[in-house]
Design a protein around this motif. Structure first.
Motif, PDB file in Angstrom:
ATOM      1  N   VAL A   8       0.808  -1.160   0.099  1.00  0.00           N
ATOM      2  CA  VAL A   8      -0.073   0.016  -0.003  1.00  0.00           C
ATOM      3  C   VAL A   8       0.800   1.154  -0.070  1.00  0.00           C
ATOM      4  O   VAL A   8       0.508   2.268  -0.413  1.00  0.00           O
ATOM      5  N   LYS A   9       2.111   1.376   0.739  1.00  0.00           N
ATOM      6  CA  LYS A   9       2.912   2.303   0.523  1.00  0.00           C
ATOM      7  C   LYS A   9       3.084   2.830  -0.867  1.00  0.00           C
ATOM      8  O   LYS A   9       3.240   4.085  -1.063  1.00  0.00           O
ATOM      9  N   GLN A  10       3.357   2.064  -1.673  1.00  0.00           N
ATOM     10  CA  GLN A  10       3.620   2.466  -3.246  1.00  0.00           C
ATOM     11  C   GLN A  10       2.450   3.205  -3.699  1.00  0.00           C
ATOM     12  O   GLN A  10       2.539   3.846  -4.689  1.00  0.00           O
ATOM     13  N   GLY A  11       1.305   2.443  -3.458  1.00  0.00           N
ATOM     14  CA  GLY A  11       0.164   2.892  -3.914  1.00  0.00           C
ATOM     15  C   GLY A  11      -0.388   4.468  -3.488  1.00  0.00           C
ATOM     16  O   GLY A  11      -0.632   5.156  -4.393  1.00  0.00           O
ATOM     17  N   LEU A  12       0.087   4.582  -2.286  1.00  0.00           N
ATOM     18  CA  LEU A  12      -0.135   6.077  -1.766  1.00  0.00           C
ATOM     19  C   LEU A  12       0.649   7.071  -2.408  1.00  0.00           C
ATOM     20  O   LEU A  12       0.458   8.192  -2.659  1.00  0.00           O
ATOM     21  N   VAL A  13       2.172   6.445  -2.558  1.00  0.00           N
ATOM     22  CA  VAL A  13       3.157   7.186  -3.054  1.00  0.00           C
ATOM     23  C   VAL A  13       2.694   7.633  -4.450  1.00  0.00           C
ATOM     24  O   VAL A  13       2.893   8.855  -4.984  1.00  0.00           O
ATOM     25  N   GLN A  14       2.386   7.003  -5.284  1.00  0.00           N
ATOM     26  CA  GLN A  14       2.010   7.062  -6.810  1.00  0.00           C
ATOM     27  C   GLN A  14       0.666   7.834  -6.758  1.00  0.00           C
ATOM     28  O   GLN A  14       0.234   8.421  -7.795  1.00  0.00           O
ATOM     29  N   PHE A  68       1.178  15.832  -7.700  1.00  0.00           N
ATOM     30  CA  PHE A  68       2.301  16.689  -7.891  1.00  0.00           C
ATOM     31  C   PHE A  68       2.468  16.845  -9.433  1.00  0.00           C
ATOM     32  O   PHE A  68       2.617  18.001  -9.727  1.00  0.00           O
ATOM     33  N   ASP A  69       2.077  16.045 -10.077  1.00  0.00           N
ATOM     34  CA  ASP A  69       2.097  16.364 -11.601  1.00  0.00           C
ATOM     35  C   ASP A  69       0.944  17.259 -12.085  1.00  0.00           C
ATOM     36  O   ASP A  69       1.156  18.328 -12.747  1.00  0.00           O
ATOM     37  N   THR A  70      -0.205  17.070 -11.791  1.00  0.00           N
ATOM     38  CA  THR A  70      -1.495  17.734 -12.521  1.00  0.00           C
ATOM     39  C   THR A  70      -1.812  19.262 -11.594  1.00  0.00           C
ATOM     40  O   THR A  70      -1.955  20.107 -12.049  1.00  0.00           O
ATOM     41  N   LEU A  71      -2.055  18.736 -10.401  1.00  0.00           N
ATOM     42  CA  LEU A  71      -2.421  19.907  -9.449  1.00  0.00           C
ATOM     43  C   LEU A  71      -1.468  20.933  -9.428  1.00  0.00           C
ATOM     44  O   LEU A  71      -1.775  22.238  -8.918  1.00  0.00           O
ATOM     45  N   LEU A  72      -0.214  20.482  -9.271  1.00  0.00           N
ATOM     46  CA  LEU A  72       0.935  21.564  -9.039  1.00  0.00           C
ATOM     47  C   LEU A  72       1.613  22.033 -10.501  1.00  0.00           C
ATOM     48  O   LEU A  72       1.467  23.279 -10.818  1.00  0.00           O
ATOM     49  N   VAL A  73       2.453  20.952 -11.139  1.00  0.00           N
ATOM     50  CA  VAL A  73       3.145  21.628 -12.198  1.00  0.00           C
ATOM     51  C   VAL A  73       2.299  21.814 -13.454  1.00  0.00           C
ATOM     52  O   VAL A  73       2.315  22.828 -14.148  1.00  0.00           O
TER      53      VAL A  73
END
Length: 478
Positions: free
Chosen positions: A299-305, A311-316
């Motif tokens: 689950v940790k990588q599910g949360l990270v991704q 990060f990609d859409t809402l920020l950059v």
């Protein structure tokens, strides 16, 4: 060439409007509901787990950490889609396309959680100690028992990322370099840039996954910070204009004029297409990076991704939209990265256009590295023969050189076709496997509520032990 491009556009319109976009929306809503809105409720947990360090492997080297896997996926995500793709979406779909990019990123983060959690569960060990490979092809075979579907996906993602998307990145580098260095442009310019890219990329891709992780861990934060600083400067100089920009975005998504003119359909279509190209949620690409991480619970990588989607859409991507829309551009004249470049020059001066050229180079080059890794992981799924990997590396470099010389419109439209096919194959796999990811989430949350740092010991009631290779099995429950 124009006839071929026209045929591809027609295919894209039918495929995306009538099949893929409805499927993407339904999948996002379904996983949002099944996971209890995991993409919002566990947002603080995402920031906690992304900072975890990798553990030393048996050979003494550090394994790929949660942040390392995040960097590999961000390297592929944060590329020309954030600059050229957003500009294309706005020029074709209007400001309202930005709203639908935001909406689909929020929904798509749930799909990203599911696919990356599954990739971690069904990953396989690499030859180097402490390294792993996996992704949709692997959970199709070991989770669903459909090797045939995994082979289809492996071929499609290898062609899409290894060749088509890398050609897009090279093409965008040439386009922005030409706009920035127009005084020295000539027929020799594109071949020269192509050769430089081939040389630099070749130095990286003939190394291993650890080298890829180390390079992207440096490149991604640097390039993102430079671009975000440019965007913040533009926003700061145009604070009074932000209410109009937000009104244009929301109005373009729901306005009466857009309903009457059919503009909402174009805004939705462009927002979802360009959003998926940029953040890759549900596309099946980021799970290949997620599987590489050495973490204590899938689950940790599910949360990270999921965090990577934000990060990609809402920020950059949002920064790109603000740069363009605060300059109040004529959308009929420019359509791609040159639209962003012109907007920066308008606000900050000519020097900003040159800085953007450097940023695009870093963004696109890091994307090439991430794209190569995705293809490499899937070549190894098809066959582990080392000669085929060498052939793949050479063909990637050929695609990069060809992209530098190719037509912008044709390459972007081809990217849409291959991206759509890839998403279709992946979504039809994660829908039946989603229940496994939900059970893993319940196991993770139970341990967190007990005050533990979750550690997964595989249990048969969560997933069939026959398909799981990298997690210890025990019969008793927690």
């Amino acid at each position: 060439m124009d006839t071929l491009n026209s045929v591809i556009v027609d295919i894209n319109n039918v495929f995306w409007d009538w099949l893929l976009i409805p499927l993407v929306i339904v999948t996002g809503v379904y996983f949002t509901a099944r996971s209890g809105i995991v993409q919002l409720r566990l947002l603080p947990e995402m920031f906690r787990v992304v900072a975890e360090k990798g553990t030393p492997a048996a050979d003494g080297k550090r394994s790929v950490s949660a942040f390392g896997a995040f960097s590999i996926s961000a390297a592929a995500r944060v590329g020309t889609g954030n600059i050229a793709g957003v500009a294309t979406a706005i020029s074709v779909g209007g400001p309202g396309a930005v709203f639908w990019m935001w909406a689909m990123a929020t929904l798509g983060a749930a799909s990203a959680f599911v696919e990356s959690t599954l990739a971690q569960l069904y990953k396989r060990p690499e030859h180097e100690p402490g390294t792993f490979r996996g992704g949709p092809a692997y959970y199709m075979q070991h989770g669903l028992g459909r090797r045939w579907q995994g082979l289809i996906f492996a071929v499609v993602i290898t062609v899409t990322f290894g060749f088509v998307f890398n050609a897009v990145q090279a093409n965008t580098i040439v386009a922005t370099s030409r706009a920035s260095l127009a005084a020295i442009d000539g027929d020799w310019f594109a071949p020269l840039v192509g050769l430089v890219l081939v040389g630099l990329l070749g130095l990286v891709i003939f190394g291993g996954v650890r080298r890829i992780s180390r390079i992207t861990e440096v490149l991604v934060p640097v390039m993102a910070m430079v671009y975000l600083l440019l965007g913040i400067a533009v926003v700061a100089l145009n604070l009074d204009d932000l209410p109009r920009v937000f009104a244009d975005i929301v109005g373009g998504a729901f306005g009466v004029r857009e309903v009457v003119g059919g503009g909402i359909g174009m805004a939705v279509t462009q927002g979802i297409r360009r959003g998926m190209f940029s953040n890759e949620a549900g596309l099946g690409s980021s799970p290949n990076a997620a599987a590489a991480a050495d973490v204590s619970h899938p689950v940790k990588q599910g949360l990270v991704q999921s965090l990577g989607v934000y990060f990609d859409t809402l920020l950059v991507c949002s920064i790109t939209a603000f740069i363009i829309l605060t300059s109040d551009p004529d959308l009929s004249e420019r359509h791609s990265a040159d639209l962003t470049q012109t907007a920066l020059r308008t606000t900050l001066g000519s020097w900003a256009g040159h800085v953007l050229t450097a940023v695009v180079f870093m963004l696109a080059f890091s994307s090439m590295i991430g794209n190569f890794y995705y293809g490499r992981a899937n070549i190894e799924f098809i066959t582990g023969h080392p000669r085929l990997l060498t052939v793949f590396r050479v063909l990637v470099l050929v695609a990069v050189f060809g992209g530098a010389l190719g037509s912008v419109a044709l390459i972007w439209n081809l990217a849409d076709v291959f991206m759509g096919v890839m998403a279709l194959v992946n979504l039809t796999a994660i829908l039946p496997l989603g229940a496994v990811a939900v059970r893993l989430l319940a196991d993770y949350r139970a341990q967190r509520h007990a005050g533990k740092d979750p550690v997964y010991v595989h249990r048969a009631e969560i997933a069939d032990p026959a398909g799981v290779a990298c997690w210890q099995t025990r019969r008793d429950q927690w």
